[in-house]
Each structure stands twice: as C-alpha cells, then as structure tokens.
Write a protein that holds these residues in place. Structure first.
Motif, mmCIF file in Angstrom:
data_model
loop_
_atom_site.group_PDB
_atom_site.id
_atom_site.type_symbol
_atom_site.label_atom_id
_atom_site.label_comp_id
_atom_site.label_asym_id
_atom_site.label_seq_id
_atom_site.Cartn_x
_atom_site.Cartn_y
_atom_site.Cartn_z
ATOM 1 N N CYS A 54 0.860 -1.187 0.000
ATOM 2 C CA CYS A 54 0.000 0.000 0.000
ATOM 3 C C CYS A 54 0.896 1.236 0.000
ATOM 4 N N GLY A 55 1.375 1.615 -1.191
ATOM 5 C CA GLY A 55 2.268 2.765 -1.320
ATOM 6 C C GLY A 55 1.519 4.090 -1.308
ATOM 7 N N PHE A 56 2.292 5.173 -1.453
ATOM 8 C CA PHE A 56 1.765 6.551 -1.403
ATOM 9 C C PHE A 56 0.474 6.724 -2.205
ATOM 10 N N SER A 57 0.484 6.215 -3.441
ATOM 11 C CA SER A 57 -0.592 6.557 -4.377
ATOM 12 C C SER A 57 -1.699 5.500 -4.449
ATOM 13 N N VAL A 58 -1.656 4.526 -3.559
ATOM 14 C CA VAL A 58 -2.605 3.405 -3.668
ATOM 15 C C VAL A 58 -3.999 3.696 -3.104
ATOM 16 N N PRO A 59 -4.124 4.359 -1.905
ATOM 17 C CA PRO A 59 -5.459 4.417 -1.283
ATOM 18 C C PRO A 59 -6.543 4.998 -2.185
ATOM 19 N N TYR A 93 -7.546 2.355 -4.541
ATOM 20 C CA TYR A 93 -8.119 1.210 -3.832
ATOM 21 C C TYR A 93 -9.628 1.420 -3.605
ATOM 22 N N TRP A 94 -9.984 2.629 -3.138
ATOM 23 C CA TRP A 94 -11.387 2.863 -2.772
ATOM 24 C C TRP A 94 -12.323 2.844 -3.975
ATOM 25 N N PRO A 126 -15.763 -0.346 3.729
ATOM 26 C CA PRO A 126 -14.658 -0.213 4.693
ATOM 27 C C PRO A 126 -14.334 -1.509 5.443
ATOM 28 N N GLU A 127 -15.272 -2.461 5.435
ATOM 29 C CA GLU A 127 -15.055 -3.725 6.171
ATOM 30 C C GLU A 127 -14.458 -4.815 5.275
ATOM 31 N N PHE A 128 -14.207 -4.497 4.026
ATOM 32 C CA PHE A 128 -13.864 -5.528 3.039
ATOM 33 C C PHE A 128 -12.581 -6.300 3.373
ATOM 34 N N LEU A 129 -11.537 -5.596 3.721
ATOM 35 C CA LEU A 129 -10.238 -6.275 3.884
ATOM 36 C C LEU A 129 -10.139 -7.035 5.199
ATOM 37 N N LEU A 156 -0.552 3.493 3.898
ATOM 38 C CA LEU A 156 -1.362 2.943 5.003
ATOM 39 C C LEU A 156 -2.066 4.028 5.834
ATOM 40 N N PRO A 157 -1.395 5.155 6.182
ATOM 41 C CA PRO A 157 -2.121 6.143 6.989
ATOM 42 C C PRO A 157 -3.425 6.600 6.341
ATOM 43 N N ALA A 158 -3.387 6.923 5.049
ATOM 44 C CA ALA A 158 -4.611 7.399 4.377
ATOM 45 C C ALA A 158 -5.653 6.285 4.266
ATOM 46 N N LEU A 159 -5.187 5.058 4.033
ATOM 47 C CA LEU A 159 -6.133 3.929 3.926
ATOM 48 C C LEU A 159 -6.847 3.697 5.257
ATOM 49 N N LEU A 160 -6.067 3.668 6.339
ATOM 50 C CA LEU A 160 -6.640 3.389 7.657
ATOM 51 C C LEU A 160 -7.491 4.557 8.150
ATOM 52 N N LEU A 161 -7.070 5.776 7.787
ATOM 53 C CA LEU A 161 -7.858 6.951 8.171
ATOM 54 C C LEU A 161 -9.262 6.859 7.593
ATOM 55 N N ARG A 162 -9.342 6.496 6.313
ATOM 56 C CA ARG A 162 -10.674 6.421 5.702
ATOM 57 C C ARG A 162 -11.482 5.258 6.264
ATOM 58 N N MET A 163 -10.827 4.153 6.600
ATOM 59 C CA MET A 163 -11.567 3.060 7.259
ATOM 60 C C MET A 163 -12.199 3.564 8.553
#
Ligand SMILES: [Zn+2]
Ligand SMILES: [Zn+2]
Length: 255
Positions: free
Chosen positions: A39-44, A47-48, A54-57, A73-80
C-alpha cells in the motif's frame, strides 16, 4: 481466487499507481478472505474506487519499508476509521512491522490510531516460519533489494499466489514460487540490470525455473514501460511453458 491489480507502477510513476493488488481467496475453512498486498503513497485513492466497503479487507501484507510499498497505510486506515469500520484488521510484514507502521500513522495523523473503532494488530513474518492464518497458508523468502524485502506465497485450496515485492530474485524466492498458480514479480528494468532490482528477463527465468503457471510483471521503471512496452509484450507472448502478462490498473485475473 480472484486478483485485482490496483496499481502496477514504481515509486515515482506518473501514469500508474504504486504496485498493489487485492486477492479474494477461499480459505481451507471455505470462507472468503480479502487481502491487500502493499500500500504505497498513491494506492489508497485508487483502492477505494474498486473496494468502497470499509469492512472488506481482512489482512494487509507489506513487503518492505519503502514508501511506495507502505506509506499509503495512513490514508487507507484513516478512511476506514472515517467510514466506521469495526472489523479487526491484521497487518503482516517483516520484523518491526508494528513499530514502522505505527510511526508512519503517528507522523501522518497524530493520535488517530487510538480513535480507531477496529482492532489493528500486527504479525511479524520471517523466512522459514510458515504460517496458517485465516485459513490460508503463508510462506516467506528474502529477495535481493536495497531495503530488506520479503517475497510471500499465499496458498488456498484453489492455488498459490506468490508476490516478490521489490528485489532481484534469489534462490530462496525462486523456491518459494515453485509451482505457483500466479507469480506477481517486479521487473524494474530491461538489460542492463539495476542493482537491487529484477529485470524482465530475470522474472521470466524465475517463472520458468519455478514452474509457475502464470506470471504478472509489475513495478517496471516508468520510462522502460513507456518506451519498451510493445517490445516487452512481444517477449512475454513468446513464453511457452507459462502465460506471462503486463497487467494494467483495474485488470482482473481469476483461477
Ligand atoms: Zn523498494
Ligand atoms: Zn518499489
């Protein structure tokens, strides 16, 4: 097993998000498990688009601590958290995975981790220590990269997916890929090789030696892909013992 490529690019790619993909695998307990690989810089943001729930993974695998593999990861987890996730989430990676990811989260969004309504746990994985986790089998091997990197193989009743992360293949990572249904391998360059990275040729010979059924080449250096894509695709089309392809973001593969 279903595979969706979220990104296929390298760290500074201007056309493709960083290399990342999701598998939906049937476990040995006959349940579906959804796993994000890197999950690099530009992935989140990409991904969405594919996985808005938000419960998918269930799990996230981090191959190594370069920004194009874990700094999203920070942006991915923040949105979760924003979307109200409550299902526990496990992050797997090499030693210090908890310390490194926690530090990144704290730098990006200080104090937010304590507000998550889902439990975030970490599991350290190392070569030679195979795991059974969430009804799937996991094994690991080192590649040759400038930052320590683990290649991972995940096996379900339907087959094995093996992902190199970054790095030149080693005898250990080639052994790990043995008879994989799908090998997702980095191929940063064509000849000459860049230290600490694989090439199109080294990925092809690894796939051949390991006896895999399918090979997806990812993480090509941006100018190499821009200027040599057709030539590389012709080279991949000439493989005889396995199918090789250059996925694009959004591409799916199923077995
Ligand atoms: Zn790297
Ligand atoms: Zn990388």
């Amino acid at each position: 097993m279903k595979v969706l490529f979220v990104g296929v690019g390298e760290a500074c790619d201007d056309r493709f998000p960083n290399t990342s993909f999701v598998i939906s695998a049937r476990s040995y307990g006959n349940e579906e498990r959804n796993i994000l690989f890197d999950c690099g810089f530009s992935v989140p943001m990409f991904y969405w688009k594919y996985f808005p729930d938000p419960e998918f993974l269930d799990l996230i695998w981090i191959s190594h601590f370069h920004g194009d593999h874990f700094m999203g990861l920070p942006a991915l987890l923040l949105r979760m958290w924003e979307m109200g996730r409550t299902k526990p989430l496990i992050v797997l990676g090499q030693r210090n995975i908890q310390e490194v990811v926690t530090e990144a989260l704290e730098l990006a969004y200080p104090g937010f981790m304590s507000r998550f309504r889902f439990s975030l746990s970490f599991l350290e994985c190392e070569p030679g220590k195979d795991l059974e986790l969430n009804g799937l089998r996991w094994a690991f091997a080192e590649t040759d990269h400038s930052k320590r990197n683990l290649c991972v193989a995940v096996t379900s009743p339907d087959g094995t997916v093996c992902y190199s992360g970054d790095g030149r293949p080693t005898s250990e990572s080639t052994a790990l890929a043995r008879e994989a249904t799908l090998l997702v391998h980095e191929a940063f360059d064509v000849k000459p090789a860049v230290p600490g990275h694989g090439t199109v040729d080294s990925a092809l010979s690894t796939a051949e030696e390991a006896g895999v059924k399918n090979l997806a080449l990812v993480h090509l250096q941006r100018d190499v892909r821009r200027w040599h894509e057709l030539q590389i695709e012709r080279r991949l089309a000439s493989t005889k013992t396995f199918q090789a392809f250059l996925p694009r973001p959004g591409d799916r593969f199923e077995f």
